[in-house]
Motif scaffolding. Structure first.
Motif, PDB file in Angstrom:
ATOM      1  N   ASP A   1      18.205 102.953   6.241  1.00 56.68           N
ATOM      2  CA  ASP A   1      17.586 101.878   5.454  1.00 56.68           C
ATOM      3  C   ASP A   1      18.489 101.361   4.337  1.00 56.68           C
ATOM      4  O   ASP A   1      18.087 100.482   3.568  1.00 56.68           O
ATOM      5  N   GLY A   2      19.698 101.919   4.208  1.00 57.98           N
ATOM      6  CA  GLY A   2      20.620 101.463   3.160  1.00 57.98           C
ATOM      7  C   GLY A   2      21.362 100.198   3.589  1.00 57.98           C
ATOM      8  O   GLY A   2      21.091  99.626   4.656  1.00 57.98           O
ATOM      9  N   TYR A   3      22.296  99.774   2.752  1.00 61.55           N
ATOM     10  CA  TYR A   3      23.023  98.519   3.007  1.00 61.55           C
ATOM     11  C   TYR A   3      24.510  98.805   2.850  1.00 61.55           C
ATOM     12  O   TYR A   3      24.941  99.325   1.813  1.00 61.55           O
ATOM     13  N   MET A   4      25.309  98.461   3.856  1.00 59.35           N
ATOM     14  CA  MET A   4      26.734  98.819   3.857  1.00 59.35           C
ATOM     15  C   MET A   4      27.510  98.157   2.734  1.00 59.35           C
ATOM     16  O   MET A   4      27.302  96.975   2.450  1.00 59.35           O
ATOM     17  N   THR A   5      28.433  98.908   2.153  1.00 59.95           N
ATOM     18  CA  THR A   5      29.403  98.325   1.228  1.00 59.95           C
ATOM     19  C   THR A   5      30.437  97.581   2.071  1.00 59.95           C
ATOM     20  O   THR A   5      30.478  97.743   3.301  1.00 59.95           O
TER      21      THR A   5
ATOM     22  N   VAL B   1      19.326  90.740  -1.690  1.00 62.65           N
ATOM     23  CA  VAL B   1      20.480  91.563  -2.030  1.00 62.65           C
ATOM     24  C   VAL B   1      20.221  92.951  -1.453  1.00 62.65           C
ATOM     25  O   VAL B   1      19.060  93.386  -1.391  1.00 62.65           O
ATOM     26  N   GLY B   2      21.279  93.607  -1.002  1.00 63.55           N
ATOM     27  CA  GLY B   2      21.135  94.967  -0.491  1.00 63.55           C
ATOM     28  C   GLY B   2      21.548  95.961  -1.568  1.00 63.55           C
ATOM     29  O   GLY B   2      22.735  96.087  -1.851  1.00 63.55           O
TER      30      GLY B   2
ATOM     31  N   ARG C   1      27.703  94.025  -0.727  1.00 62.10           N
ATOM     32  CA  ARG C   1      27.012  94.856   0.262  1.00 62.10           C
ATOM     33  C   ARG C   1      26.309  93.923   1.239  1.00 62.10           C
ATOM     34  O   ARG C   1      25.893  92.833   0.849  1.00 62.10           O
ATOM     35  N   LEU C   2      26.137  94.379   2.473  1.00 62.81           N
ATOM     36  CA  LEU C   2      25.343  93.588   3.415  1.00 62.81           C
ATOM     37  C   LEU C   2      23.929  93.444   2.884  1.00 62.81           C
ATOM     38  O   LEU C   2      23.437  94.318   2.159  1.00 62.81           O
ATOM     39  N   LEU C   3      23.281  92.359   3.232  1.00 63.42           N
ATOM     40  CA  LEU C   3      21.867  92.232   2.895  1.00 63.42           C
ATOM     41  C   LEU C   3      20.990  92.657   4.063  1.00 63.42           C
ATOM     42  O   LEU C   3      19.778  92.742   3.964  1.00 63.42           O
TER      43      LEU C   3
END
Ligand SMILES: Cc1cc2nc3c(=O)[nH]c(=O)nc-3n(C[C@H](O)[C@H](O)[C@H](O)COP(=O)(O)OP(=O)(O)OC[C@H]3O[C@@H](n4cnc5c(N)ncnc54)[C@H](O)[C@@H]3O)c2cc1C
Length: 406
Positions: free
Chosen positions: A63-67, A232-233, A42-44
């Motif tokens: 506010d999430g993090y892309m897979t 880590v995201g 996932r992106l951080l």
């Protein structure tokens, strides 16, 4: 050259100026994300930070993090929206100077052009120390390019080398798979995931730290070599520092210095390495506090926070017998480097890096994008390319104008 987000951003600004161009890509659009990352990646950087010229994240979870699948889709969409003239499956094998411009050879024909933008990435090859060759054959060795997930590894102990973003993420994943994990730690950049209730990368953005221009940074060479932060995201927005890893049961050892008679030798001095990382983190957080205070933001943000010092292991091992069977796999998370094997222009320094001034390479008409701290601290990140690409393409357009129109 290159259809990652940097090459596509260059194409966007070239198109805006009606400069005739083509984007050559050896694989597919977003090739590095498709081929060179692990399955759980996932992106951080948070979703709201995924923004490119005329294209930004507009989903339900800013506010999430892309897979990885989401990153690929995001970059593909950008390529489609900007109608970038990408020629996929076209590998550049040589770029050399010719007739005041460049001669580009590919495996699908040659091109003559007046300018070249190198957007072929900063992380084409994993950096692995030379002593990896002295590791006994019984131990399997992997780099992040070959690593997909814990299932592909034999049972038994894993030694992860390097404690930047990749190393801490892989160490945590391997530990969760039930394997004994040892993490070799050198210089690193410690960061909490959130500070005073906000993502630490919100602070980097809002306070302007990430915008610091390259020509105002005291030690630019060092800034360009700085390892990625321990981040880590995850949906839980967890902090993944060395204390978190130690609590999971990861054994921490010092920097791997050499292999002798089948033994890995680690440096002592973890106490110094840890206190330096803690000190630098505190300094960064103080910069954020100072910014919040002077910009009248204290009231809307949570109170300043303290973080426990990095816990130094009581007796970190100084060597490990690689023939004993304790370690079955080594994962080298020791960084990446660019590959300029195709570049037949004398612009590479003794360290194998491109000689450039803010993306203007030391050869007229040759430009670069997507390298660490190219024009500002955020240059290699997705949201860092827009301003860089605009300025680099401005320079390129001036170069063409001086040389007699585009
Ligand atoms: C492990 C890792 C994690 C990262 N996490 C984040 C993150 O969370 N957030 C963030 O913003 N950034 C992150 N980055 C940084 C950055 O976004 C990536 O490095 C990004 O891929 C850089 O984009 P780019 O367009 O410069 O290069 P790339 O995406 O690498 O694109 C270069 C393109 O050039 C092509 N190419 C290379 N050589 C040739 C050739 N000879 N001929 C033709 N084509 C060629 C490649 O196939 C590739 O498609 C991460 C990087 C890494 C390595």
């Amino acid at each position: 050259m290159g259809a990652g987000h940097a090459g596509l951003a260059a194409s966007h600004f070239l198109d805006e100026r009606s400069i005739d161009h083509v984007v050559l890509e050896r694989g597919e659009v977003a090739n590095s994300w498709r081929r060179e990352r692990w399955d759980s990646f996932r992106l951080l950087t948070p979703n709201w930070q995924s923004r490119l010229p005329g294209h930004h994240y507009d989903g339900p979870d800013p506010d999430g993090y892309m897979t990885m699948g989401e990153v690929i889709a995001f970059i593909e969409r950008f390529a489609t929206l900007s109608r970038a003239p990408v020629r996929t499956g076209t590998t550049v094998t040589s770029v050399r100077r010719a007739d005041g411009g460049y001669h580009v050879t590919t495996d699908r024909g040659d091109y003559r052009c007046r300018t070249v933008v190198i957007a072929s990435g900063a992380c084409n090859l994993p950096s692995v120390p030379g002593f990896a060759g002295a590791v006994p054959d019984s131990v399997e060795q992997l780099t992040p390019f070959g690593y997909r997930g814990p299932d592909q590894l034999p049972d038994g102990g894993v030694l992860v080398v390097g404690a930047s973003a990749t190393g801490v993420q892989l160490a945590a994943e391997l530990r969760r798979s039930g394997r004994p994990v040892t993490l070799s730690v050198g210089e690193h950049v410690r960061m909490p995931r959130t500070y005073r209730g906000r993502d630490v990368l919100w602070w980097m953005d809002a306070s302007g730290v990430w915008d610091e221009p390259f020509d105002r940074i005291d030690d630019l060479t060092r800034a360009r070599r700085l390892p990625s932060p321990q981040l880590v995201g995850t949906p839980e927005r967890t902090t993944l520092d060395l204390n978190a890893l130690a609590s999971m049961g990861v054994e921490i050892v010092g920097r791997w210095a050499a292999v002798r008679d089948g033994r890995a030798l680690f440096s002592g001095g973890l106490r110094n390495v840890f206190s330096l990382a803690d000190l630098k983190m505190r300094r960064l957080l103080d910069t954020f506090d100072e910014w919040a205070r002077t910009h009248g933001r204290d009231a809307e943000i949570g109170p300043p926070e303290d973080f426990a010092a990095s816990r130094v292991p009581e007796r970190a091992r100084l060597q490990l017998d690689l023939r004993s069977g304790e370690i079955r796999t080594i994962v080298w998370a020791t960084g990446f480097r660019p590959d300029y094997g195709w570049l037949d222009v004398p612009v590479i320094d003794a360290k194998g890096l491109l000689r450039h001034e803010g993306g203007v390479v030391d050869s007229p008409g040759l430009y670069a994008l997507g390298l660490p701290v190219l024009r500002r601290r955020r240059s290699t990140f997705i949201h860092g390319v827009e301003a860089d690409a605009r300025e680099v393409i401005d320079h390129l357009a001036r170069h063409l104008a001086v040389r007699g129109g585009a």
